[in-house]
Design a protein around this motif. Structure first.
Motif, PDB file in Angstrom:
ATOM      1  N   ALA A 250      50.728  -6.850  -0.545  1.00 34.99           N
ATOM      2  CA  ALA A 250      50.768  -5.423  -0.203  1.00 34.99           C
ATOM      3  C   ALA A 250      50.291  -4.580  -1.377  1.00 34.99           C
ATOM      4  N   ALA A 251      49.716  -3.414  -1.053  1.00 34.65           N
ATOM      5  CA  ALA A 251      49.279  -2.494  -2.106  1.00 34.65           C
ATOM      6  C   ALA A 251      50.459  -2.039  -2.952  1.00 34.65           C
ATOM      7  N   ASP A 252      51.622  -1.903  -2.307  1.00 30.43           N
ATOM      8  CA  ASP A 252      52.846  -1.493  -2.996  1.00 30.43           C
ATOM      9  C   ASP A 252      53.964  -2.457  -2.587  1.00 30.43           C
ATOM     10  N   PRO A 253      54.132  -3.564  -3.326  1.00 31.44           N
ATOM     11  CA  PRO A 253      55.136  -4.562  -2.959  1.00 31.44           C
ATOM     12  C   PRO A 253      56.546  -3.991  -2.838  1.00 31.44           C
ATOM     13  N   ALA A 254      56.894  -3.075  -3.731  1.00 31.51           N
ATOM     14  CA  ALA A 254      58.241  -2.492  -3.696  1.00 31.51           C
ATOM     15  C   ALA A 254      58.458  -1.730  -2.393  1.00 31.51           C
ATOM     16  N   LEU A 255      57.477  -0.960  -1.983  1.00 39.78           N
ATOM     17  CA  LEU A 255      57.597  -0.193  -0.746  1.00 39.78           C
ATOM     18  C   LEU A 255      57.698  -1.114   0.463  1.00 39.78           C
ATOM     19  N   GLU A 256      56.913  -2.190   0.452  1.00 38.04           N
ATOM     20  CA  GLU A 256      56.952  -3.136   1.571  1.00 38.04           C
ATOM     21  C   GLU A 256      58.324  -3.800   1.658  1.00 38.04           C
ATOM     22  N   ALA A 257      58.873  -4.209   0.513  1.00 39.16           N
ATOM     23  CA  ALA A 257      60.200  -4.818   0.491  1.00 39.16           C
ATOM     24  C   ALA A 257      61.255  -3.824   0.945  1.00 39.16           C
ATOM     25  N   LYS A 258      61.115  -2.586   0.543  1.00 41.42           N
ATOM     26  CA  LYS A 258      62.055  -1.540   0.954  1.00 41.42           C
ATOM     27  C   LYS A 258      62.024  -1.352   2.467  1.00 41.42           C
ATOM     28  N   LYS A 259      60.839  -1.373   3.048  1.00 38.28           N
ATOM     29  CA  LYS A 259      60.700  -1.219   4.499  1.00 38.28           C
ATOM     30  C   LYS A 259      61.346  -2.402   5.236  1.00 38.28           C
ATOM     31  N   LEU A 260      61.170  -3.598   4.705  1.00 37.03           N
ATOM     32  CA  LEU A 260      61.777  -4.776   5.324  1.00 37.03           C
ATOM     33  C   LEU A 260      63.288  -4.713   5.241  1.00 37.03           C
TER      34      LEU A 260
END
Length: 211
Positions: free
Chosen positions: A192-202
């Motif tokens: 993902a372009a922003d791994p932290a944001l993707e993890a937060k969404k999950l």
């Protein structure tokens, strides 16, 4: 349901960077087999030192010498170690013996196992903490790969289980609905372009399913 990030990277530096980005949102940090082969078990030690409050999973994919390999990984700081479900029962039992000595756990990975339901039950009886219903990267790349088969097998086995191989924002709800104890995320986060944001969404998707 716990969230596990699988870090299929090749350097400790990259692993520490990704772990630092997503640690707030995950429960288990997994060091993938390529990382352990490339960097050694010092990678496990480094991740555990940086994130002592997280469960650290050494994805050893052990096929033989279960007690010895598990003991080495636990001494390096791992909380969980994987043994392949296709290994001999004695290999799994040996790993479980080491886990009990360290008060830690063995995860039996069913990658490549044809009868996943039967082997999951056997692995649990041998002392596995949980069983991973896993489609590997090569299998995922094949035409027609579908996460549904893993979820169905997990439901049928009626043992504590994780699911790995295609878990994403699109599939996380179905993973939770199947009763998985752990959802393993990999490519969907570290690509993902922003791994932290993707993890937060999950993490948010899991929380909303619980409410």
């Amino acid at each position: 349901m716990k969230l596990q990030v699988a870090m299929d990277l090749l350097t400790v530096e990259d692993a520490l960077l990704l772990a630092g980005q997503v640690a707030e949102y995950v429960d288990i940090i997994e060091l993938g087999t390529p990382l352990i082969k490339a960097a050694g078990l010092s990678a496990v030690t480094a991740i555990k030192a940086a994130h002592p409050d997280k469960i650290v999973f050494a994805d050893m994919k052990t096929m033989d010498a279960g007690e010895l390999e598990a003991d080495i990984a636990f001494r390096a700081g791992a909380d969980l170690v994987s043994i392949l479900g296709s290994a001999d029962d004695s290999t799994i039992a040996g790993g479980v013996k080491a886990a009990r000595a360290h008060n830690k756990g063995i995860v039996v990975d069913l990658i490549g196992v044809a009868d996943k339901v039967t082997r999951a039950k056997e692995a649990r009886a041998l002392g596995a903490k949980f069983v991973e219903f896993h489609a590997g990267l090569d299998e995922q790349a094949q035409p027609g790969h579908d996460l549904g088969g893993l979820l169905t097998a997990g439901e049928e086995a009626r043992v504590p289980f994780s699911v790995a191989g295609g878990v994403s924002l699109d599939t996380i709800e179905s993973v939770q609905r199947a009763g998985a104890d752990v959802a393993v995320i990999g490519r969907s986060v570290h690509s993902a372009a922003d791994p932290a944001l993707e993890a937060k969404k999950l993490r948010a998707a899991i929380s909303s399913s619980n409410s």
